[in-house]
Design an enzyme around this catalytic site. Structure first.
Site, PDB file in Angstrom:
ATOM      1  N   HIS A   1       7.485  -1.110  13.783  1.00  0.00           N
ATOM      2  CA  HIS A   1       6.727  -0.965  12.545  1.00  0.00           C
ATOM      3  C   HIS A   1       7.602  -0.824  11.293  1.00  0.00           C
ATOM      4  O   HIS A   1       7.366  -1.485  10.283  1.00  0.00           O
ATOM      5  CB  HIS A   1       5.805   0.246  12.670  1.00  0.00           C
ATOM      6  CG  HIS A   1       4.782   0.335  11.586  1.00  0.00           C
ATOM      7  ND1 HIS A   1       3.863  -0.660  11.363  1.00  0.00           N
ATOM      8  CD2 HIS A   1       4.531   1.289  10.663  1.00  0.00           C
ATOM      9  CE1 HIS A   1       3.092  -0.317  10.356  1.00  0.00           C
ATOM     10  NE2 HIS A   1       3.480   0.858   9.905  1.00  0.00           N
TER      11      HIS A   1
ATOM     12  N   ASP B   1       3.123  -3.426  17.164  1.00  0.00           N
ATOM     13  CA  ASP B   1       4.468  -3.131  16.655  1.00  0.00           C
ATOM     14  C   ASP B   1       4.803  -1.661  16.828  1.00  0.00           C
ATOM     15  O   ASP B   1       5.582  -1.106  16.069  1.00  0.00           O
ATOM     16  CB  ASP B   1       4.593  -3.571  15.200  1.00  0.00           C
ATOM     17  CG  ASP B   1       3.739  -2.737  14.260  1.00  0.00           C
ATOM     18  OD1 ASP B   1       3.025  -1.850  14.749  1.00  0.00           O
ATOM     19  OD2 ASP B   1       3.780  -2.986  13.048  1.00  0.00           O
TER      20      ASP B   1
ATOM     21  N   SER C   1       2.572  -1.315   5.790  1.00  0.00           N
ATOM     22  CA  SER C   1       1.814  -0.266   6.461  1.00  0.00           C
ATOM     23  C   SER C   1       0.588   0.147   5.641  1.00  0.00           C
ATOM     24  O   SER C   1      -0.220  -0.696   5.275  1.00  0.00           O
ATOM     25  CB  SER C   1       2.741   0.920   6.740  1.00  0.00           C
ATOM     26  OG  SER C   1       2.078   1.899   7.462  1.00  0.00           O
TER      27      SER C   1
END
Lengths: 663, 657
Positions: B612, B559, B252
């Site tokens: 995610h 995602d 991320s």
């Protein structure tokens, strides 16, 4: 466990309600009606009623507790005991002290947490959970599995195949040993008050079961400490680090200082001025520089004062064969695979610890000094235990009469080279590996007939009773005194952790502090007896029946005690700073300044104080306000003179005088 | 216990007996009559007592029963052997690869993303008494409920500096525990760590680069020396593991954090780490970016503008009025926005590259995407390529019509900075909206549609202080000339479109991300009704529904947090081969993982998830990471693996390479 279970209760109940309520509730009301008609409350109902009441009351209290303002307990304490002194962190902050030098903690034996990284089937689901430290929940659930995982390999002293247990890293490694039992937490909290945080505090966690050099071989712990100190010094504006080792960490760090300057394959390759460049002060807390007699008893019979007195109180419980527990044997088997315990065997032999007829602490009694607190030191030391005349030099003696007899009267039969005879071991004890089974009756008898062992002879004796363990250990540790420190053999790492066989690094600006508690009777010598011959037993045992009539004096439950912090005798903690390293000596060629700071033990006045703010006990001293204040002052830039130089309550200087050591 | 039971009997039973028993002595008939009366009364009393007794006692009785059964069950559960309690779980990738003979080769560095890292208190105000070194963020979050305002105060940073407010020190938790579990039972890195451990990794060759994710990247170095720490630990692991380069696994926001690190470490000292130009080449084998937010996420825009996301908008649609109600004076969103705006790191996630990447008013790279794969999941297998009507380029549009009209019909005027009237001063909650007058807000809304490029101007207008603070640390453009000396400033380091990759021809860059989940891409906004002080003037128009529009949000493939375009573009085009962004030609690989929802409840968050965070438990991804850590190269694990239209999308982005 019980507490957490109860705390979970409310949520769980909410979850359960929707499922169970409709049917059970109706049932119960009907039942209740019936019951009330018959006017009898069955036992079961009463029980349920009672549990219900208790739970409700519990929740209510819990709710009130949670709703209570956080400062309430403190308020109550203050109302009862009077206003508490400011914690040292706050006090120093008010004085304007600020973060200056980065701080490195080196935890000791036992206090560091260990977690599981790989294990056998029986440890399923415990990945990265603590096996050592924390709640010790697994000891009860799967004891033999736990022992198996905590043990190291007999031969190598490293991981057994298929098992990886690793030290927990970071400050959490040793801030609390078990929930509520602080080790470093108080010190950390107080340092944080003056502005310390993770970036300028580092916990040098290592696997305390391994020999010191093996922590580098397996985990690169020493390299990690080196690069972290370098990082902290670089990022804190070049201010050198203050290192605070505790207990065994003291000799671990001694090993580190030699390692870091030694050339590469065996050492860290930091060059001869690494310590001078990176370390401002080493503040040893309760350091067993010269070993602890406790370690002898531990290795010899897996006992200590506590076990001996437990045995005296309730004879038979520990030794009973009921349940096939054999606790002590298992403990011994486990701890004998730990190389590190051997680092604590008394060093320096008879020169330091005394021979058959003399010892440095001779004629000294810990309790006497406590009684005459206001009496000056010379006077107090002259108050003797003449009645008992403790021969502290005889570290292990078989029988009380032997312990007290004149040396000329003792008949000793040489044990070295004695035939060990037939093996006691047979099929029944196969699972417990203590090496005693290989010894045979002959060997055991030979050990007992030598009668008295001084510090020098103890190493030989341990080599006799536990040859494999000592063979492993003597590759990593040495217990003698160096004749000639320039002898090239002393470049080997096995000498690095023995202050009597190494030179301190060349760092004239560095300071070494020895800070330890005094005023608590500390184990110094033991009276042993043979256990009644039985299979699978440890053949030797502390003779807990040997006692002084005078409760005050040195012999209790088969253990002679001297002044110290309950674990380390003051002699071991203080000698190096009092004499061995004081001024320019051959052990301290660059003349590093040493300071002794003793802290007199003051038991907590009431239970609200917890483990006390003036304690001198080996671990509890980490919460001693005076000690914390000293640490903060040094970390904020003060020198030893500014703290007030030496602060001595015992006769450590007198004792050191008596020791005849070439300097 | 017996004593208590006896006491209970005394309280409830004895009195009635006594009353009645005492009246049994009379001898006269009259008295007998009285006696009968009293007896009746007594009976009544008894019944009454019975009833009063019953209510409380049956309650107690019931609770007692529940508790006892619970304990009994708990006891039984603990008695159960460990392997019986769960179902037989499939062999984990770690075990499988261990049997294949994989052993640890390269040390592994984990770089957590935003929000997932734990934060703990080191110094606080009196209201946080007793929380020293306890987690404020991560863990059980119990403190939010106990002292919400105090919690918010401690998590906020300083408005002006973006650093600690005076008297408060909140620091990242170090070590693997920093982000293994976000909350109890909600894993982030734990599964990956466990599988790495299975093939032999442990503390000495695994390092979690925890940092304070609220700060701007350079400030983590200024305050905590987090970058120096990362550098020295990589060097240490490189040396102690036999000069083996490290494999870095950022997730991320950690991806752009590590990009920043790559530039920082080679830059000369005061601003950089002074590692010299060969540092990355020497120390890093591969960077395996998981769910990378290279070009930002549109979610950050709505977060900045109105502290909302898909979830909040959806919630508002479900239960209108609850969030906005001023009952209890909660103002949850306002408080969240105030705290969020003090965090510089949020700005790093704003879409980068402007209209070139994200599309202008009329076209966007995603316009031609095949029917998104999340449609495929619903078993509607029309794989027809339809030209979509959606104008994804308009990241913010006011009103549904504005999002659909042709650009010529839109009213556009430049954001002229009107004089801000400071008249409305709204006390506590610092959202900067309090300083903008209603007319200006209407004027902003008149502008109808904002693209990624003009969006920054909009934010600069509504949150001038925040943007001013943060734009000293981040930049969102595209460099026209990368050799311009201004690009040696750290504010450009985290933008892949304004930096060159370090000279490291042997280094590999992976983009690993999930696809097949609807991901927020653009928003339909409205001006909120409330005229009151302190309310956020804009909110997502959750009533807007359409073919690709749900709850006021347009979705694309991704995602769930990062759209495919942002995650994959750099690996698909920007860095592929030798480009001006990648002068040494480091190889790039795209590995996509198609989302598959967990089959049953027992699977938890799924072994093949593409979401995610849940992707960190994806078996295929874990296997890839393990293989690379054990020495495999990108080609050996199978090169590119693509399900989405990322290559076509990248085609349509017109960027000078």
């Amino acid at each position: 466990m019980a507490v957490t279970r109860r705390r979970k209760q409310p949520e769980d109940e909410v979850q359960q309600h929707p499922d169970t309520k409709p049917d059970e509730d109706d049932d119960k009301e009907e039942k209740a009606l019936k019951k009330s008609k018959s006017k009898n409350y069955s036992c079961l109902d009463n029980c349920c009623w009672f549990v219900g009441c208790v739970c409700t009351a519990w929740w209510l209290l819990l709710f009130l507790y949670n709703a209570m303002p956080a400062s309430f307990p403190q308020f109550v304490t203050e109302a009862i005991t009077g206003p508490m002194p400011d914690p040292p962190g706050v006090k120093c902050l008010k004085e304007g002290l600020k973060v200056k030098h980065p701080v490195v903690f080196v935890p000791g034996i036992v206090t560091g947490g260990l977690e599981l990284w790989e294990g056998h089937q029986c440890m399923d689901g415990l990945f990265r959970k603590r096996l050592w430290g924390g709640t010790f929940g697994e000891v009860y659930k799967r004891p033999s599995c736990w022992v198996q995982h905590m043990s190291l390999d007999n031969k190598t002293g490293m991981d057994p195949p298929g098992i990886r247990v690793r030290p927990v890293s970071g400050l959490v490694a040793a801030d609390y040993f078990a929930p509520g039992y602080f080790v470093w937490a108080v010190l950390i909290a107080n340092l944080a008050r003056v502005g310390y945080e993770e970036k300028n505090m580092y916990m040098a966690a290592y696997d305390w079961r391994l020999s010191f050099q093996n922590t580098e071989v397996r985990d690169q712990s020493l390299s990690r400490i080196k690069s972290n100190i370098e990082l902290m010094v670089a990022t804190n504006g070049g201010n050198k680090a203050v290192v605070i080792p505790h207990s065994m960490g003291v000799i671990y760090f001694l090993h580190f200082m030699k390692w870091v300057e030694a050339p590469a394959p065996m050492g860290g390759g930091g060059g001869p001025d690494w310590c001078a460049k990176h370390i401002k002060a080493v503040m040893n807390i309760g350091g067993p520089f010269l070993g602890v007699p406790k370690a002898v008893a531990g290795l010899f019979s897996a006992e200590a004062k506590d076990i001996a007195s437990a045995r005296a109180l309730a004879p038979g419980v520990l030794d009973s064969d009921l349940f096939q527990i054999q606790t002590l044997q298992h403990l011994m088997r486990m701890s004998r695979t730990w190389d590190s315990t051997m680092s604590m065997i008394p060093k320096g032999g008879d020169t330091i610890w005394g021979g058959l007829d003399w010892s440095p602490e001779e004629g000294y009694c810990p309790s006497k000094r406590k009684n005459g607190k206001n009496v000056t030191e010379n006077e107090s030391t002259s108050q003797e235990c003449e009645a008992t005349h403790a021969n502290y030099g005889r570290m292990v003696s078989f029988g009380r009469d032997v312990a007290e007899a004149q040396s000329s009267e003792i008949e000793r039969i040489e044990f070295r080279g004695a035939v060990k005879g037939n093996s006691v071991a047979n099929h029944t004890c196969r699972d417990v590996w203590t090496e005693y089974h290989d010894m045979g009756f002959g060997g055991i008898k030979a050990v007992a007939e030598y009668k008295v062992y001084t510090a020098g002879e103890i190493v030989d004796m341990l080599e006799f009773v536990a040859p494999k363990m000592m063979e492993r250990g003597s590759a990593h540790f040495s217990f003698g005194i160096a004749e000639d420190l320039d002898d090239p053999k002393y470049e080997h790492y096995k000498y690095w952790s023995n202050p009597l066989e190494t030179k301190l690094p060349n760092a004239p600006d560095m300071e070494i502090y020895s800070m330890y508690g005094v005023g608590i009777p500390t184990e110094r010598a033991y009276i042993y007896k043979l256990t009644p011959a039985a299979e699978c037993y440890i053949p030797f045992r502390i003779d807990a029946s040997a006692k002084d009539k005078n409760e005050d004096c040195c012999l209790k439950d088969g253990v002679y005690t001297v002044d110290g912090d309950e674990t380390v005798p003051a002699l071991s903690a203080g000698f190096m700073c009092a004499k061995g390293w004081r001024g320019k000596t051959r052990f301290n060629p660059s003349g590093i300044k040493t300071h002794i700071r003793e802290y007199d033990h003051n038991p907590p006045s009431n239970f609200l104080e917890g483990r006390g703010t003036l304690s001198g006990a080996h671990v509890d001293i980490m919460g001693n306000f005076q000690l914390i204040e000293d640490v903060i002052r040094v970390a904020a830039g003060a020198t030893g003179e500014e703290l007030g130089g030496d602060q001595v309550y015992t006769g450590i200087f007198d004792w050191s005088e008596k020791i005849n050591l070439k300097l | 216990m017996a004593a208590i039971l006896r006491f209970r009997k005394l309280c409830f039973i004895e009195p009635t007996l006594k009353n009645c028993g005492s009246s049994e002595t009379p001898k006269d008939e009259k008295q007998e009559e009285i006696q009968t009366i009293t007896k009746q009364e007594c009976d009544k009393n008894k019944k009454k007592n019975k009833r009063g007794w019953k209510c409380i006692d049956s309650c107690c009785w019931f609770i007692g029963c529940m508790c006892t059964t619970w304990w009994l069950l708990l006891f039984l559960y603990h008695c159960l052997p460990a392997h019986l309690s769960g179902f037989k779980s499939p062999e984990s990738p770690g075990v499988r690869l261990k049997n294949e003979g994989l052993t640890p080769l390269h040390p592994v560095v984990l770089v957590p993303g935003i929000v997932t890292g734990g934060l703990e208190l080191w110094e606080g105000r009196p209201c946080s008494h007793g929380l020293f070194r306890k987690r404020l963020w991560g863990g059980s979050f119990a403190q939010i409920l106990q002292r919400p305002l105090c919690w918010l105060e401690h998590l906020s940073l300083d408005n002006e500096t973006g650093l600690d407010p005076p008297g408060i020190r909140v620091r990242p938790v170090p070590g693997l525990v920093a982000a293994d579990y976000f909350a109890p039972g909600y894993f982030v890195w734990a599964v990956l760590i466990e599988n790495l451990a299975k093939i032999g990794y442990e503390g000495k060759n695994m390092y979690m680069a925890a940092y304070d994710w609220r700060l701007s990247f350079q400030n983590t170095e200024v305050r905590d020396q987090a970058l120096s720490r990362l550098k020295i630990n990589i060097e240490l692991m490189y040396v102690t593991n036999g000069n083996k380069k490290v494999v870095v696994v950022p997730h991320s926001m950690g991806v752009i954090y590590f990009l920043h690190f790559l530039k920082w470490v080679e830059a000369p000292p005061p601003m950089g780490g002074g590692g010299g130009p060969g540092w990355c080449d020497k120390h890093i084998k591969a960077i395996m970016n998981i769910g990378p937010a290279f070009l930002g996420v549109p979610k950050a825009v709505s977060g900045m503008l109105s502290a909302e996301g898909k979830d909040v908008a959806f919630f508002r649609a479900m239960a209108p009025g609850v969030l906005d109600s001023e009952i209890l004076g909660l103002q949850t969103l306002e408080h969240m926005m105030r705290v969020g705006r003090t965090w510089d790191s949020v700005i790093s996630l704003l879409p980068k590259g402007g209209d070139t990447i994200w599309g202008d008013l009329d076209s966007s790279p995603e316009d031609i995407q095949t029917v998104s794969s999340y449609q495929r999941q619903n078993n509607t297998k029309h794989q027809i390529e339809i030209k979509q009507e959606t104008k994804y380029g308009r990241i913010i549009s006011f009103g549904k019509t504005a999002s659909e009209q042709h650009s010529s019909n839109l009213t556009t005027h430049d954001l002229v900075k009107d004089k801000l009237d400071s008249g409305m001063n709204c006390g506590e909650v610092w959202t900067e909206y309090g300083k903008i007058s209603r007319e200006n807000i209407m004027k902003l809304a008149d502008n109808k549609a904002y693209t990624a490029g003009t969006l920054i101007d909009l934010l600069r207008f509504v949150a001038p202080k925040t943007m001013k603070r943060a734009e000293a640390h981040f930049s969102h453009g595209i460099a026209s000339d990368l050799d311009d000396p201004k690009y040696s400033h750290y504010k450009y380091w985290s933008n892949p479109l304004e930096t060159k990759l370090p000279h490291a021809p042997d280094m590999e860059i992976y983009c690993l991300y999930g696809v097949g989940l609807p991901t927020e891409r653009s928003y339909v906004y409205k001006v909120s009704q409330s005229d009151k002080c302190n309310t956020i003037p804009f909110q997502i128009d959750s009533s807007a529904e359409g073919k690709w529009l749900r709850g006021g949000v347009y979705f694309v493939d991704g995602d769930e947090s990062v759209p495919v375009l942002s995650a994959g573009f750099m690996c698909a085009k920007g860095w592929r081969g030798k480009t001006r962004f990648n002068p040494s030609g480091s190889r790039t690989h795209i590995r996509e993982y198609r989302h598959k929802a967990p089959g049953s409840l027992l699977e938890g968050r799924g072994l093949e998830s593409g979401a995610h965070v849940d992707i960190m438990g994806n078996v295929a991804l874990i296997e890839d990471v393990l293989r690379v850590a054990a020495g495999a190269s990108g080609e050996e694990i199978g090169g590119d693996r693509i399900y989405s239209d990322i290559l076509k999308m990248a085609e349509r982005v017109n960027i000078k390479l």
